[in-house]
Design a protein around this motif. Structure first.
Motif, mmCIF file in Angstrom:
data_model
loop_
_atom_site.group_PDB
_atom_site.id
_atom_site.type_symbol
_atom_site.label_atom_id
_atom_site.label_comp_id
_atom_site.label_asym_id
_atom_site.label_seq_id
_atom_site.Cartn_x
_atom_site.Cartn_y
_atom_site.Cartn_z
ATOM 1 N N GLU B 38 11.307 -11.927 3.816
ATOM 2 C CA GLU B 38 12.758 -12.212 3.147
ATOM 3 C C GLU B 38 12.790 -13.122 2.182
ATOM 4 O O GLU B 38 13.278 -13.226 1.034
ATOM 5 C CB GLU B 38 13.754 -12.309 4.288
ATOM 6 N N HIS B 39 12.004 -14.238 2.523
ATOM 7 C CA HIS B 39 11.835 -15.373 1.663
ATOM 8 C C HIS B 39 11.117 -14.895 0.258
ATOM 9 O O HIS B 39 11.785 -15.309 -0.695
ATOM 10 C CB HIS B 39 10.871 -16.516 2.334
ATOM 11 N N VAL B 40 10.131 -13.871 0.263
ATOM 12 C CA VAL B 40 9.607 -13.474 -0.789
ATOM 13 C C VAL B 40 10.283 -12.848 -1.589
ATOM 14 O O VAL B 40 10.390 -12.943 -2.684
ATOM 15 C CB VAL B 40 8.105 -12.955 -0.297
ATOM 16 N N ASP B 41 11.233 -12.001 -1.026
ATOM 17 C CA ASP B 41 12.251 -11.235 -1.603
ATOM 18 C C ASP B 41 13.126 -12.008 -2.337
ATOM 19 O O ASP B 41 13.554 -11.521 -3.633
ATOM 20 C CB ASP B 41 13.101 -10.471 -0.689
ATOM 21 N N ILE B 42 13.798 -13.137 -1.903
ATOM 22 C CA ILE B 42 14.563 -14.024 -2.580
ATOM 23 C C ILE B 42 13.814 -14.556 -3.796
ATOM 24 O O ILE B 42 14.614 -14.633 -4.779
ATOM 25 C CB ILE B 42 15.112 -15.122 -1.531
ATOM 26 N N VAL B 43 12.564 -15.185 -3.696
ATOM 27 C CA VAL B 43 12.177 -15.614 -4.771
ATOM 28 C C VAL B 43 11.788 -14.591 -5.892
ATOM 29 O O VAL B 43 12.092 -14.895 -7.004
ATOM 30 C CB VAL B 43 10.709 -16.192 -4.520
ATOM 31 N N GLY B 44 11.370 -13.316 -5.494
ATOM 32 C CA GLY B 44 11.225 -12.214 -6.220
ATOM 33 C C GLY B 44 12.726 -12.125 -7.222
ATOM 34 O O GLY B 44 12.556 -11.903 -8.411
ATOM 35 N N LEU B 45 13.620 -11.856 -6.498
ATOM 36 C CA LEU B 45 15.171 -11.473 -7.084
ATOM 37 C C LEU B 45 15.356 -12.860 -8.165
ATOM 38 O O LEU B 45 15.710 -12.480 -9.211
ATOM 39 C CB LEU B 45 16.000 -11.276 -5.955
ATOM 40 N N CYS B 46 15.076 -13.891 -7.777
ATOM 41 C CA CYS B 46 15.673 -14.996 -8.495
ATOM 42 C C CYS B 46 14.501 -15.298 -9.591
ATOM 43 O O CYS B 46 15.007 -15.851 -10.881
ATOM 44 C CB CYS B 46 15.489 -16.443 -7.918
ATOM 45 N N ARG B 47 13.489 -14.763 -9.572
ATOM 46 C CA ARG B 47 12.413 -14.612 -10.721
ATOM 47 C C ARG B 47 12.845 -13.923 -12.014
ATOM 48 O O ARG B 47 12.765 -14.233 -13.291
ATOM 49 C CB ARG B 47 11.156 -14.571 -10.366
ATOM 50 N N HIS B 48 13.460 -12.841 -11.543
ATOM 51 C CA HIS B 48 14.215 -11.898 -12.304
ATOM 52 C C HIS B 48 15.233 -12.447 -13.090
ATOM 53 O O HIS B 48 15.243 -12.445 -14.372
ATOM 54 C CB HIS B 48 14.550 -10.552 -11.635
ATOM 55 N N ALA B 49 16.354 -13.043 -12.387
ATOM 56 C CA ALA B 49 17.241 -13.999 -13.033
ATOM 57 C C ALA B 49 17.829 -14.686 -12.007
ATOM 58 O O ALA B 49 17.859 -14.478 -10.597
ATOM 59 C CB ALA B 49 18.349 -12.899 -13.436
ATOM 60 N N PRO B 50 18.499 -15.978 -12.272
ATOM 61 C CA PRO B 50 19.027 -16.617 -11.443
ATOM 62 C C PRO B 50 20.180 -15.824 -10.617
ATOM 63 O O PRO B 50 21.009 -15.061 -11.205
ATOM 64 C CB PRO B 50 19.754 -17.715 -12.000
ATOM 65 N N GLN B 51 20.341 -16.065 -9.209
ATOM 66 C CA GLN B 51 21.144 -15.330 -8.455
ATOM 67 C C GLN B 51 22.323 -16.205 -7.553
ATOM 68 O O GLN B 51 21.693 -17.220 -7.137
ATOM 69 C CB GLN B 51 20.402 -14.577 -7.185
ATOM 70 N N SER B 52 23.563 -15.917 -7.408
ATOM 71 C CA SER B 52 24.549 -16.361 -6.699
ATOM 72 C C SER B 52 23.880 -16.120 -5.162
ATOM 73 O O SER B 52 23.412 -15.137 -5.086
ATOM 74 C CB SER B 52 25.767 -16.203 -6.656
ATOM 75 N N VAL B 53 24.354 -17.064 -4.236
ATOM 76 C CA VAL B 53 24.050 -16.835 -2.941
ATOM 77 C C VAL B 53 24.870 -15.544 -2.261
ATOM 78 O O VAL B 53 24.113 -14.718 -1.686
ATOM 79 C CB VAL B 53 24.678 -17.900 -2.058
ATOM 80 N N ALA B 54 25.963 -15.156 -2.730
ATOM 81 C CA ALA B 54 26.654 -13.973 -2.609
ATOM 82 C C ALA B 54 25.641 -12.786 -2.922
ATOM 83 O O ALA B 54 25.555 -11.879 -2.270
ATOM 84 C CB ALA B 54 28.101 -13.846 -2.978
ATOM 85 N N GLU B 55 25.146 -12.595 -4.252
ATOM 86 C CA GLU B 55 24.546 -11.531 -4.383
ATOM 87 C C GLU B 55 23.227 -11.593 -3.742
ATOM 88 O O GLU B 55 22.791 -10.362 -3.417
ATOM 89 C CB GLU B 55 24.189 -11.886 -5.937
ATOM 90 N N LEU B 56 22.617 -12.641 -3.518
ATOM 91 C CA LEU B 56 21.292 -12.313 -2.607
ATOM 92 C C LEU B 56 21.767 -11.834 -1.363
ATOM 93 O O LEU B 56 20.847 -10.884 -0.719
ATOM 94 C CB LEU B 56 20.786 -13.829 -2.462
ATOM 95 N N SER B 57 22.810 -12.434 -0.613
ATOM 96 C CA SER B 57 23.126 -11.712 0.832
ATOM 97 C C SER B 57 23.604 -10.162 0.648
ATOM 98 O O SER B 57 23.086 -9.489 1.195
ATOM 99 C CB SER B 57 24.555 -12.579 1.009
ATOM 100 N N ALA B 58 24.149 -9.754 -0.731
ATOM 101 C CA ALA B 58 24.565 -8.540 -0.735
ATOM 102 C C ALA B 58 23.185 -7.609 -0.800
ATOM 103 O O ALA B 58 23.032 -6.551 -0.401
ATOM 104 C CB ALA B 58 25.427 -8.195 -1.858
ATOM 105 N N GLU B 59 22.427 -8.016 -1.745
ATOM 106 C CA GLU B 59 21.339 -7.480 -2.313
ATOM 107 C C GLU B 59 20.219 -7.222 -1.034
ATOM 108 O O GLU B 59 19.522 -6.070 -0.857
ATOM 109 C CB GLU B 59 20.467 -8.251 -3.290
ATOM 110 N N LEU B 60 20.119 -8.171 -0.320
ATOM 111 C CA LEU B 60 18.834 -8.192 0.850
ATOM 112 C C LEU B 60 19.788 -7.642 2.067
ATOM 113 O O LEU B 60 19.129 -7.605 3.286
ATOM 114 C CB LEU B 60 18.424 -9.796 1.176
ATOM 115 N N ASP B 61 21.045 -7.488 2.130
ATOM 116 C CA ASP B 61 21.912 -6.961 3.144
ATOM 117 C C ASP B 61 21.426 -7.833 4.400
ATOM 118 O O ASP B 61 21.353 -7.600 5.595
ATOM 119 C CB ASP B 61 21.445 -5.396 3.355
#
Ligand SMILES: Nc1nc2c(ncn2[C@@H]2O[C@H](COP(=O)(O)OP(=O)(O)O)[C@@H](O)[C@H]2O)c(=O)[nH]1
Ligand SMILES: [Mg+2]
Lengths: 201, 107
Positions: B38-61
């Protein structure tokens, strides 16, 4: 997930983010309103709350404790590459007030959506924002089949202060929702100006 | 995944609209054995574009509380940094409010 996507080599834009809350009873049209203006389909995020309504910030023994899951819908509007507005549909029940506190901190303002057939469903939200001095307006979502009442009657039923705007709207209609959001921000400006005067005089 | 850790008291609760930005020169998170998928997923998403906490929560469920803890770990290990939203006191800044109104009108 596309704001500020960087071109190769350029650092990504780190946008300033703002939020407006959308409160009101179950089924009043909060998610519909968010979806009408959001550039993404409304996303869902969840928070675990303890029985006392406090957010759970760890996963230790959560299984053993009784927790409630509260879901929030949210949408996003990129106003400029470096300015992004989020809309959060907040659950209407009073017992989630810890979460309301968290959500409303730093919010530009709030919309309280009302349905004239169930006005009492938004009393808690009106009360909450009044007490915390959070600028808000009331949007009356005009469902077909619901009787139309003069705005003045609705204001009285809600016991609204005279400076709180009340607008009729259609939560499905993008232009109507834009007007509502602009109304919130305009009201927030007037609200701040009033407060400044109160402080300086 | 968070191994029962709580967010440290010093770490003020991250707002749902705080923005998580990947550090461009950080190592490959997958090579770091202390990190969960899950840590790795967060870094991956943020490397694509900056992400809000809410978006990370929704995206990773994942619930927001869990995402906050994971982000805290990634800040500590310097994979990401977090931009906090405009402090409430600065929301009185009329120019921000005017920008929002103009932005909404132009939609
Ligand atoms: N006719 C009509 N239906 C609406 C309107 N707004 C919402 N709805 C419908 O009412 C239902 C509940 O809306 P929803 O946005 O999910 O309410 P929420 O619980 O406040 O998020 C959905 O089936 C919507 O399609 C409206 O302005 N007019
Ligand atoms: Mg909803």
């Amino acid at each position: 997930m596309i704001f500020g996507r960087s071109e190769r080599g350029k650092p990504p834009v780190e946008p300033v983010t703002l939020k407006i809350l959308v409160a009101g009873g179950f089924g009043v049209g909060k998610t519909t309103l968010v979806g009408a203006v959001s550039e993404i389909r409304p996303l869902r995020t969840e928070e675990l709350l303890t029985e006392a309504g406090r957010p759970v910030d760890d996963t230790s023994g959560v299984e053993g404790k009784r927790t409630t899951t509260v879901a929030m819908d949210f949408g996003r509007i990129t106003l400029r590459e470096d300015l992004v507005l989020y809309l959060f549909g907040t659950p209407g029940q009073e017992r989630f007030w810890f979460m309301w506190d968290e959500l409303s901190e730093g919010a530009l303002g709030a919309v309280v959506l009302a349905d004239t057939r169930r006005l009492e469903d938004c009393f808690a939200a009106v009360d909450y924002f009044e007490r915390r001095s959070i600028p808000f307006l009331v949007g009356v979502n005009c469902f077909e089949g619901a009787d139309r009442y003069p705005a003045e009657d609705i204001r009285q039923a809600l016991d609204l202060d005279s400076d709180v705007p009340l607008l009729l709207c259609d939560a499905r209609d993008r232009e109507s929702v834009k007007e509502i959001l602009i109304g919130v921000v305009q009201h927030a400006m007037a609200f701040q100006a009033d407060r400044r005067e109160t402080v300086t005089t | 995944m968070t191994r029962g850790r709580t967010t440290s008291a010093a770490q003020h609760r991250l707002d749902l609209i705080a923005v998580v930005v990947a550090e461009p020169h950080a190592d490959d998170p997958e090579a770091d054995s202390t990190l969960s998928p899950e840590h790795v997923d967060i870094v991956g998403l943020c490397r694509h574009a900056p992400q809000s906490v809410a978006e990370l929560s929704a995206e990773l469920d994942l619930p927001i509380g869990v995402v906050r803890v994971l982000i805290g770990d990634l800040v500590d290990s310097e994979f990401v940094h977090v931009n906090r939203p405009v402090p409430p006191a600065e929301l009185v800044d009329e120019s921000i409010l005017r920008d929002v109104i103009n932005g909404l009108r132009a939609l």
